[in-house]
Scaffold this active site. Structure first.
Site, PDB file in Angstrom:
ATOM      1  CE  LYS A 337      -2.794   0.786   3.706  1.00 21.62           C
ATOM      2  NZ  LYS A 337      -2.634   2.094   4.351  1.00 21.62           N
ATOM      3  NE  ARG A 342       6.231   6.488   0.789  1.00 26.92           N
ATOM      4  CZ  ARG A 342       5.381   6.274   1.796  1.00 26.92           C
ATOM      5  NH1 ARG A 342       4.269   5.591   1.595  1.00 26.92           N
ATOM      6  NH2 ARG A 342       5.630   6.767   3.005  1.00 26.92           N
ATOM      7  N   GLY A 410      -4.811   7.867   5.663  1.00 27.64           N
ATOM      8  CA  GLY A 410      -3.923   8.831   6.308  1.00 27.64           C
ATOM      9  C   GLY A 410      -2.714   9.128   5.442  1.00 27.64           C
ATOM     10  CB  SER A 483       5.639   9.754  11.531  1.00 27.79           C
ATOM     11  OG  SER A 483       4.763   9.892  10.426  1.00 27.79           O
ATOM     12  CD  GLN A 485       0.882   8.184   7.345  1.00 26.63           C
ATOM     13  OE1 GLN A 485       0.374   8.975   8.140  1.00 26.63           O
ATOM     14  NE2 GLN A 485       0.258   7.097   6.926  1.00 26.63           N
ATOM     15  CG  ASP A 631       1.124   0.019   9.445  1.00 27.32           C
ATOM     16  OD1 ASP A 631       0.851   0.820  10.366  1.00 27.32           O
ATOM     17  OD2 ASP A 631       1.488   0.374   8.320  1.00 27.32           O
ATOM     18  CE  LYS A 658       0.155   4.050  13.126  1.00 30.94           C
ATOM     19  NZ  LYS A 658       1.011   4.774  12.188  1.00 30.94           N
ATOM     20  NE  ARG A 662      -4.519   0.016  12.994  1.00 36.08           N
ATOM     21  CZ  ARG A 662      -3.856   0.230  11.866  1.00 36.08           C
ATOM     22  NH1 ARG A 662      -2.538   0.248  11.878  1.00 36.08           N
ATOM     23  NH2 ARG A 662      -4.505   0.408  10.731  1.00 36.08           N
ATOM     24  NE  ARG A 703      -2.287  -1.995   8.264  1.00 33.83           N
ATOM     25  CZ  ARG A 703      -2.112  -2.456   7.026  1.00 33.83           C
ATOM     26  NH1 ARG A 703      -2.308  -3.733   6.756  1.00 33.83           N
ATOM     27  NH2 ARG A 703      -1.740  -1.637   6.040  1.00 33.83           N
TER      28      ARG A 703
HETATM   29  O1  SPQ Z   1      -2.520   5.444   5.415  1.00 32.56           O
HETATM   30  P1  SPQ Z   1      -2.851   5.086   6.824  1.00 32.56           P
HETATM   31  O2  SPQ Z   1      -4.326   5.073   7.024  1.00 32.56           O
HETATM   32  O3  SPQ Z   1      -2.149   5.939   7.830  1.00 32.56           O
HETATM   33  O4  SPQ Z   1      -2.329   3.558   6.993  1.00 32.56           O
HETATM   34  C1  SPQ Z   1      -1.546   2.855   7.964  1.00 32.56           C
HETATM   35  C2  SPQ Z   1      -2.074   1.384   7.886  1.00 32.56           C
HETATM   36  O5  SPQ Z   1      -2.177   0.692   8.881  1.00 32.56           O
HETATM   37  O6  SPQ Z   1      -2.359   0.967   6.771  1.00 32.56           O
HETATM   38  C3  SPQ Z   1      -1.609   3.401   9.381  1.00 32.56           C
HETATM   39  F1  SPQ Z   1      -2.700   3.337   9.977  1.00 32.56           F
HETATM   40  O7  SPQ Z   1      -0.169   2.757   7.553  1.00 32.56           O
HETATM   41  C4  SPQ Z   1       0.769   3.840   7.638  1.00 32.56           C
HETATM   42  C5  SPQ Z   1       1.849   3.505   8.665  1.00 32.56           C
HETATM   43  O8  SPQ Z   1       1.325   3.273   9.926  1.00 32.56           O
HETATM   44  C6  SPQ Z   1       1.387   3.988   6.275  1.00 32.56           C
HETATM   45  C7  SPQ Z   1       2.658   4.756   6.277  1.00 32.56           C
HETATM   46  C8  SPQ Z   1       3.234   5.228   5.005  1.00 32.56           C
HETATM   47  O9  SPQ Z   1       2.851   4.712   3.935  1.00 32.56           O
HETATM   48  O10 SPQ Z   1       4.088   6.130   5.040  1.00 32.56           O
HETATM   49  C9  SPQ Z   1       3.364   5.015   7.440  1.00 32.56           C
HETATM   50  C10 SPQ Z   1       2.892   4.620   8.764  1.00 32.56           C
HETATM   51  O11 SPQ Z   1       2.304   5.733   9.405  1.00 32.56           O
HETATM   52  P2  SPQ Z   1       3.166   6.771  10.284  1.00 32.56           P
HETATM   53  O12 SPQ Z   1       2.139   7.600  10.983  1.00 32.56           O
HETATM   54  O13 SPQ Z   1       3.953   5.921  11.218  1.00 32.56           O
HETATM   55  O14 SPQ Z   1       3.992   7.552   9.380  1.00 32.56           O
END
Ligand code: SPQ
Length: 750
Positions: A337, A342, A410, A483, A485, A631, A658, A662, A703
């Protein structure tokens, strides 16, 4: 209409003594029937200028009483009573004048006209201002049939009713009108009369003009009516609304003249562009228009029916998992995903054509794909995971016509915030209920330090309103939380920023953005633990294959480990060292996991993984593995519940923000299944034991839903898991795949 939705019209507490419907056509008659069915008023009175209509209304039980004289009917009304004006738009001012003269100011007055600006103008002309008792309204419901004979009590169920109260409108009258429509089964929303008329001009009035205009043009053209003999389903579907009431539509076109002209002019311009592309034989422009329109139509259907993008799951589905089973086989899990998101983002901003294979066709990555289509990028597919992205370059995105809706994702929202912060246009990012609760300051604050202007709610949650035309500059930033993200968001903002963006992380997080940037030829360097990127470069299109998602594989790694007799091979799984924490944790618990056939695709390591049943033991999860398995904890908690002894997780407070909390969602479910699970602020303690049967709530989190489904392999009875539709966000084929491996999972609507 949904089967059984008529059951929504249950008896209700009284709203008032009398409901007077002025104009007993389809709308008025249907509202009268709904009000009678719910017992909302002691008496439902109908007025019409036609004695035959009144007689029909009485004989068919639409109204309790007929009122041939409007002044007399109005004069007998008192506070708490409601008048609903259901006459054609252009007749409304005359009726309003009678209402003014004969109805008390305490009586609530509303209407159903399709144009609201003209109602407000009529009220100002008649009353010399908008009276507090008037609540303009518009039920978006109807049919090509008209007249009291076509009235149905269920007409408004699940339909939108827009109320357009003004500053002068009295809240008590507003509440009464809202109650009237809600008890008829409608969803009520409010907007200004101007917004209402602009929205309706585009979404209803313009399509009606096109349908009337097209049929008229073809019927009157040189080929005359003969051509209808050859017209097939497409023509019938497109022109269905040309069968609507001509008088009503004449009135609407005249009453909403300004907004409709604007919509027509806009559309004529777009039609001109389509014509020009055909004339110039420009297949690329045509493909762009058609792929965007096709995707937008699909998106519209999804929103319309409030269902997941993938048709596989009914809305708010429940999983029932029979106990027992084992996992034996040789499978592939869908594309990663994070990498899928990306690939769309960088492919869109690259120069040239990027081909992607193995793209995850889940709701989250499709939301990202739709967002870029909405910003003018031509993307072909997805077709079995294959995409062709016609990149527009770092400066080529176009302003979307409306907010970008990112569903549950997210990643889409946070990464797009960075990508769009330095664009020349304003844009708003919205999401579903769960995404609308997630914290966004973690990205908006550092982006503001780079020069961006992004507004959130007071709580720091979506929608994000991004101001265009801001000049960004690079910053040196130490991420306070681990993070990927946040890191990716700032790197994306850095692409358009002046100077360097330099980041450090408290712990290494998934590095797909860094790897992919380099794959697209964008330089990036690492210095003493910092990641540094200079703005102003270019991305060059490339071909990509997305590895299997280790986060999806995790459910099978846990399932294979806990179910005696399991022996499962997972092919082509991404084993990036910033994502493989789940393998290390399971091995530390005693799992039998073999990683082999290691190779690379698109700059990402992949491998085949074999998992066989092995007894597990509880462990203290090492801190350094937390970010790399973030995750996978819902699945790992199921492993902990099946292990001998206690498993302790600390330093994972991020799990609380999340798609759901969770930690809490998993603790609640485990406790329901008879496991001792103690949530802590930053983790959980789980005592291995026997998983029983019971009903658990996934809290809408994909999840959590999949983790409890896998728990069925070791449960002593059936596990029922509520609210599982969001599995389609990351793993739409999960139910089918686990079934193919022998797990008994059935799915039903809630
Ligand atoms: O996209 P979303 O909803 O945030 O998805 C999750 C998941 O479980 O599928 C988190 F709930 O994955 C994130 C992950 O936890 C995907 C991600 C990324 O693609 O950069 C990074 C992680 O989040 P974070 O907050 O740690 O950066």
């Amino acid at each position: 209409m949904a089967a059984g939705s008529g059951a929504l019209l249950q008896p209700r507490p009284r709203l008032g003594e009398r409901l007077l419907i002025v104009g007993l056509g389809l709308m008025g008659g249907s509202l009268a029937l709904a009000a009678r069915r719910t017992g909302l008023f002691a008496q439902v009175i109908g007025h019409s200028r036609s004695a035959a209509t009144l007689a029909q209304g009485l004989s068919e039980g639409v109204i309790d009483r007929a009122a041939p004289e409007l002044p007399a009917a109005l004069a007998e009304l008192a506070a708490g009573d409601v008048v609903v004006i259901c006459v054609p738009t252009l007749s409304l001012p005359a009726v309003l004048a009678v209402v003014r003269e004969h109805a008390e100011p305490e009586v609530t007055v509303t209407d159903v006209a399709s144009v609201k600006g003209s109602v407000v103008a009529a009220a100002r002309a008649v009353y010399g201002g908008v009276p507090p008792q008037l609540v303009p309204g518009h039920p978006i419901a109807g049919s090509e049939k008209s007249g009291v004979g076509a009235a149905r009590a269920e007409l408004f169920i699940h339909h939108e009713v827009i109320l357009t109260p003004l500053a002068e409108t009295d809240p008590g009258h507003l509440a009464r009108v809202r109650g009237l429509w809600e008890s008829a089964g409608a969803r009520v929303s409010e907007m200004t009369p101007q917004d209402h008329d602009a929205v309706l001009a585009a979404t209803s009035h313009l399509p009606h003009m096109l349908a009337f205009g097209l049929v008229d043009a073809l019927a009157g053209g040189a080929q005359n009516r003969e051509i209808f003999r050859y017209a097939a389903g497409g023509f019938r579907d497109f022109t269905r609304i040309a069968g609507s009431d001509p008088v009503m539509w004449r009135d609407i076109a005249l009453a909403n003249r300004e907004a409709l002209l604007k919509a027509l002019d806009y559309f004529t311009g777009r039609l001109g562009a389509l014509r020009a592309a055909i004339a110039a034989q420009d297949g690329d422009v045509l493909a762009g228009i058609f792929t965007r329109a096709q995707a937008a139509r699909r998106h519209f259907e999804v929103m319309q029916e409030s269902k997941p993008y993938m048709n596989a799951a009914p809305r708010r589905s429940t999983y029932r998992v029979a106990p027992g089973g084992r996992l034996v086989g040789d499978i592939r899990v869908p594309g990663d995903k994070s990498i899928s998101h990306r690939s769309i983002m960088l492919g869109s901003l690259a120069e040239g054509v990027t081909r992607v294979l193995g793209f995850l066709e889940g709701e989250d990555s499709l939301a990202t794909l739709q967002a870029f289509r909405d910003m003018g990028v031509v993307i072909e597919g997805p077709d079995h995971g294959a995409l062709v992205i016609h990149g527009v370059g770092l400066n080529g995105l176009k302003r979307p016509v409306g907010p970008l809706y990112l569903g549950n994702s997210g990643t889409s929202m946070r990464l797009l915030a960075g990508l769009l912060a330095g664009q020349p246009f304003d844009v708003t990012l919205t999401g579903d209920e769960s995404l609308s609760r997630r914290p966004m300051r973690r990205v908006t604050e550092p982006l503001a330090a780079m020069g961006a202007a992004i507004a959130t709610t007071e709580a720091g949650t979506p929608p994000l309103r991004i101001e265009g035309g801001r000049a960004l500059h690079g910053i040196r930033y130490d991420l306070p939380i681990a993070s990927a993200q946040v890191k990716s968001c700032l790197l994306f903002a850095g692409l358009r920023a002046a100077g360097e963006t330099s980041l450090s992380e408290p712990a290494p997080t998934r590095d797909h953005t860094e790897r992919m940037l380099q794959g697209f030829g964008y330089p990036l360097r690492r210095e003493g633990g910092r990641i540094i990127l200079a703005g102003g470069g270019r991305l060059t299109a490339c071909d990509l294959r997305v590895p299997g998602d280790i986060s999806s594989a995790a459910f099978f790694l846990v399932g294979g480990s806990i179910a005696p007799g399991s022996d499962l091979v997972l092919r082509g799984v991404g084993v990036n060292p910033t994502r493989d924490g789940v393998i290390h944790i399971l091995r530390a618990m005693g799992a039998d996991i073999e990683v082999f056939n290691r190779t690379e695709t698109g700059g990402e390591p992949i491998a085949d993984i074999r998992v066989r049943y092995a007894p597990l033991r509880g462990i203290e999860i090492p801190d350094h593995l937390v970010a790399n398995a973030i995750d996978e904890f819902p699945a790992l908690f199921i492993a902990a519940a099946c292990a001998q002894g206690e498993t302790v997780l600390r330093g994972a407070e991020e799990l609380r923000v999340k798609e759901s909390d969770r930690i809490q969602a998993m603790a609640d479910g485990l406790i329901r299944l008879g496991i001792v699970a103690v949530p802590t602020p930053d983790g959980i303690r789980i005592q291995g034991g026997t998983l029983g049967s019971g009903i658990v709530d996934s809290c809408g989190d994909h999840r959590v839903a999949m983790a409890f489904a896998i728990a069925g392999l070791r449960a002593t009875g059936e596990i029922r898991i509520r609210d599982c539709s969001n599995v389609a966000t990351s793993f739409p084929s999960f139910p089918a795949l686990v079934r193919s491996l022998g797990l008994t999972l059935t799915e039903s609507g809630e």
